[in-house]
Scaffold this motif. Structure first.
Motif, PDB file in Angstrom:
ATOM      1  N   PRO A   1       5.865   6.825  -8.649  1.00  0.00           N
ATOM      2  CA  PRO A   1       7.198   7.032  -9.245  1.00  0.00           C
ATOM      3  C   PRO A   1       8.304   7.229  -8.223  1.00  0.00           C
ATOM      4  CG  PRO A   1       5.548   8.328 -10.391  1.00  0.00           C
ATOM      5  CD  PRO A   1       4.874   7.773  -9.176  1.00  0.00           C
ATOM      6  N   ARG A   2       7.916   7.582  -6.992  1.00  0.00           N
ATOM      7  CA  ARG A   2       8.955   7.762  -5.978  1.00  0.00           C
ATOM      8  C   ARG A   2       9.570   6.437  -5.557  1.00  0.00           C
ATOM      9  NH1 ARG A   2       5.567  11.996  -2.325  1.00  0.00           N
ATOM     10  NH2 ARG A   2       3.903  10.668  -3.159  1.00  0.00           N
ATOM     11  N   GLY A   3       8.963   5.333  -5.937  1.00  0.00           N
ATOM     12  CA  GLY A   3       9.584   4.040  -5.733  1.00  0.00           C
ATOM     13  C   GLY A   3       9.132   3.322  -4.483  1.00  0.00           C
TER      14      GLY A   3
ATOM     15  N   ASN B   1       0.818  -1.215   0.000  1.00  0.00           N
ATOM     16  CA  ASN B   1       0.000   0.000   0.000  1.00  0.00           C
ATOM     17  C   ASN B   1       0.854   1.269   0.000  1.00  0.00           C
ATOM     18  OD1 ASN B   1      -2.279  -1.632   0.075  1.00  0.00           O
ATOM     19  ND2 ASN B   1      -2.458  -1.566   2.321  1.00  0.00           N
ATOM     20  N   THR B   2       1.904   1.267   0.801  1.00  0.00           N
ATOM     21  CA  THR B   2       2.751   2.463   0.845  1.00  0.00           C
ATOM     22  C   THR B   2       3.500   2.647  -0.471  1.00  0.00           C
ATOM     23  OG1 THR B   2       4.511   1.166   1.882  1.00  0.00           O
ATOM     24  CG2 THR B   2       3.049   2.386   3.356  1.00  0.00           C
ATOM     25  N   ALA B   3       3.848   1.537  -1.140  1.00  0.00           N
ATOM     26  CA  ALA B   3       4.520   1.655  -2.432  1.00  0.00           C
ATOM     27  C   ALA B   3       3.595   2.288  -3.459  1.00  0.00           C
ATOM     28  CB  ALA B   3       4.990   0.282  -2.904  1.00  0.00           C
ATOM     29  N   ARG B   4       2.313   2.009  -3.370  1.00  0.00           N
ATOM     30  CA  ARG B   4       1.365   2.621  -4.299  1.00  0.00           C
ATOM     31  C   ARG B   4       1.222   4.122  -4.037  1.00  0.00           C
ATOM     32  NH1 ARG B   4      -3.074  -2.238  -3.548  1.00  0.00           N
ATOM     33  NH2 ARG B   4      -2.119  -3.714  -5.016  1.00  0.00           N
ATOM     34  N   ARG B   5       1.411   4.518  -2.769  1.00  0.00           N
ATOM     35  CA  ARG B   5       1.275   5.935  -2.416  1.00  0.00           C
ATOM     36  C   ARG B   5       2.612   6.679  -2.427  1.00  0.00           C
ATOM     37  NH1 ARG B   5      -1.846   3.442   1.721  1.00  0.00           N
ATOM     38  NH2 ARG B   5      -0.183   3.904   3.228  1.00  0.00           N
ATOM     39  N   GLY B   6       3.711   5.961  -2.584  1.00  0.00           N
ATOM     40  CA  GLY B   6       5.030   6.595  -2.576  1.00  0.00           C
ATOM     41  C   GLY B   6       5.496   6.966  -1.195  1.00  0.00           C
ATOM     42  N   GLU B   7       5.013   6.266  -0.173  1.00  0.00           N
ATOM     43  CA  GLU B   7       5.406   6.544   1.200  1.00  0.00           C
ATOM     44  C   GLU B   7       6.443   5.527   1.670  1.00  0.00           C
ATOM     45  OE1 GLU B   7       1.767   6.376   3.291  1.00  0.00           O
ATOM     46  OE2 GLU B   7       0.971   8.247   2.452  1.00  0.00           O
ATOM     47  N   VAL B   8       7.014   5.814   2.849  1.00  0.00           N
ATOM     48  CA  VAL B   8       8.014   4.919   3.424  1.00  0.00           C
ATOM     49  C   VAL B   8       7.322   3.933   4.345  1.00  0.00           C
ATOM     50  CG1 VAL B   8      10.100   4.746   4.830  1.00  0.00           C
ATOM     51  CG2 VAL B   8       9.766   6.707   3.301  1.00  0.00           C
ATOM     52  N   ALA B   9       7.564   2.644   4.136  1.00  0.00           N
ATOM     53  CA  ALA B   9       7.028   1.610   5.012  1.00  0.00           C
ATOM     54  C   ALA B   9       8.068   1.277   6.062  1.00  0.00           C
ATOM     55  CB  ALA B   9       6.668   0.361   4.206  1.00  0.00           C
TER      56      ALA B   9
END
Length: 530
Positions: free
Chosen positions: A69-71, A22-30
């Motif tokens: 795109p932030r990965g 989920n965080t990868a879809r939002r570009g956040e840090v897990a």
């Protein structure tokens, strides 16, 4: 999800793994709720601190839908299993921070947007043929591997921006620490404050044929190899400078501690290392290397005595050697020309003419012609000392030594002019002496010429001191006469007169030889860059 897209293999995701998706879809840090050190993460069984390597592979392949795109950005977890990205073409970048990857990473011939493994702990990174659109960073990482493949292997990889290994600790007890033959980077390679320990003849850091698009920075790095080169970088090419300020380099063996054979440095070569050691071979191998900027290398690194002058008695540190034949540079810094000359004479294994010629050309270009001549004179001395057979037989070597003593091989032609003046003075002195040596009553070895009407019993007329001096010069000059002998000359009918005549002939022959050498020296006809 697009029905034409392959379905993910992993469907039994843990709660934390689903959060990663989920965080990868939002570009956040897990990141997990609990923080651990990377050493603790490497052995933890807590499912909230672990993520399967297979999930990361699927995410990068796009099997879990579109990602930001932030990965993929994850901090403080253990990656379970080897992270296998071989031949993967990733849809986004991967950023793992303070993570443990005890089974290592492989991404051979993969195409990644970027790869960040900063502050991570891993056993190896095998990335032959890797292509990244942006940077590969492993700052502050701890990488401990084994085997000839290397702990970090980047052979023929192409990094689209910077390779960052600053403050990394890379260790391999049975092979190279960094094996990067044919590596290409579009920007710089930074290994500031890195600790690199490798083993074997391949080198601790191996960069054969690598092309660095910016500077290669090894400032304050500690590079060690107890059975081979520390830095093995034959044919390395950098588009900017090489920096090794305050680096500590320890290598072993005949290949050298720092080996840059045939390397091309597109800027300055800053070899201001604080320590350089090799117990059984050269410290530095710069054969056929080229730097387009200044060469900064303190002579004291090789010769701790830091000797400024030349000594015929050798150097106590002559076992600390370097190889520099074929090295070209526009200017030397951090060492004087005399110190570099000392290194060429006492700290190289064999005589080569090119290093002397290069140093002389550098001094000449700086307007120091006298220094350049001194370098070339020392070159000839070193030639005779170390390779006398190149000069020919004993007679040829004797001529070479005499030529060096008389005219400094043509680079000190004024010495020949001084010798000419000395010989002429000696001729004048002998003639003056002849005017005071009595041959028989009322006659001297040199006296006024008797007129044709004079009787043999007539007493002789002494020549004046000026006439006697002129007579010596007249008989000594190879060409031209003073005309003094028409009225003052040696009496060759006497024994003393014949003796003085023979001596003056010998001096005249010597003057002929000196005059010929002087002309040749001034015109440069006898200066051979041997």
């Amino acid at each position: 999800m697009d029905e034409t897209q392959p379905s993910p293999v992993l469907t039994d995701l843990t709660e934390f793994e689903q959060r990663v998706v989920n965080t990868a879809r939002r570009g956040e840090v897990a990141r997990p709720a609990t923080a651990m050190t990377v050493e603790e993460l490497a052995v933890t069984d807590d499912p909230e601190m672990r993520i399967r390597a297979d999930l990361l592979r699927e995410l990068l392949r796009g099997l879990h839908g579109d990602l930001d795109p932030r990965g993929i950005r994850i901090a403080g977890v253990r990656v379970v299993g080897r992270l296998d990205l071989d031949h993967v073409t990733a849809i986004t970048g991967l950023d793992l921070y303070r993570c443990a990857l005890p089974n290592g990473v492989v991404c051979r011939y993969a195409r990644l947007r970027c790869l960040y493994l900063n502050h991570c702990l891993l056993t190896h990174l095998y990335a032959d043929g890797l292509r990244t659109d942006s940077s590969l960073h492993m700052r502050d990482a701890t990488i401990t591997g084994t085997g000839e493949l290397g702990a970090v292997r980047l052979s023929d990889a192409h990094i689209g921006a910077e390779l960052g290994l600053s403050r990394a600790t890379i260790t391999n007890t049975t092979g190279p620490a960094l094996h990067a033959d044919g590596l290409r980077t579009d920007s710089s390679v930074h290994m500031r404050d890195a600790t690199v320990t490798g083993t074997g003849e391949l080198g601790a850091i191996r960069l054969l044929g690598a092309h660095i698009g910016g500077p290669l920075v090894l400032d304050r790095a500690a590079i060690t190899n107890t059975t081979g080169p520390a830095l093995h970088a034959d044919r390395l090419r950098t588009d900017s400078s090489l920096h090794m300020r305050d680096a500590t380099v320890t290598g072993t063996g005949e290949h050298g501690a720092i080996r840059l054979l045939g390397a091309h440095i597109g800027g300055q070569a800053v070899l201001l290392v604080s320590g350089l050691d090799n117990s059984s071979g050269p410290l530095l191998v710069l054969h056929e290397a080229q730097t387009t900027g200044a060469l900064l290398f303190p002579a004291a690194v090789v010769c701790p005595a830091g000797q400024e002058g030349m000594s015929r008695h050798g150097c106590p540190d002559s076992d600390r050697t370097l190889t520099v034949h074929g090295l070209t540079y526009p200017i030397l810094r951090e060492t004087s020309w005399r110190q570099w000359l000392h290194l060429l004479v006492h700290h190289t294994l064999t005589y080569w003419p090119q290093p002397f010629q290069q140093l002389a050309a550098t001094e000449c270009a700086a307007g120091h012609d006298n220094n350049a001549r001194e370098v070339l004179i020392t070159q000839q001395h070193d030639l005779r000392r170390r390779t006398p057979e190149a000069l020919g037989n004993r007679l040829a070597r004797a001529r070479h030594a005499l030529w060096g003593w008389l005219g400094r091989y043509g680079y000190r032609a004024h010495r020949l002019a001084t010798a000419l003046a000395v010989i002429l003075t000696l001729a004048a002195t002998l003639s003056l002496l002849a005017g005071h040596v009595t041959t028989h009553p009322d006659h001297h070895a040199a006296e006024r010429v008797l007129p044709p009407t004079a009787k043999p019993t007539d007493p002789g007329t002494p020549c004046s001191p000026v006439e006697l001096i002129g007579l010596g010069i007249d008989r000594g000059l190879p060409l031209g006469t003073t005309g003094i002998r028409a009225h003052c000359d040696l009496d060759t009918t006497t024994g003393w007169g014949q003796t003085f005549t023979a001596i003056l002939w010998a001096l005249q022959a010597l003057l002929w030889g000196l005059a010929t050498l002087a002309i040749a020296a001034y015109t440069g006809l006898v200066r051979k860059p041997t």
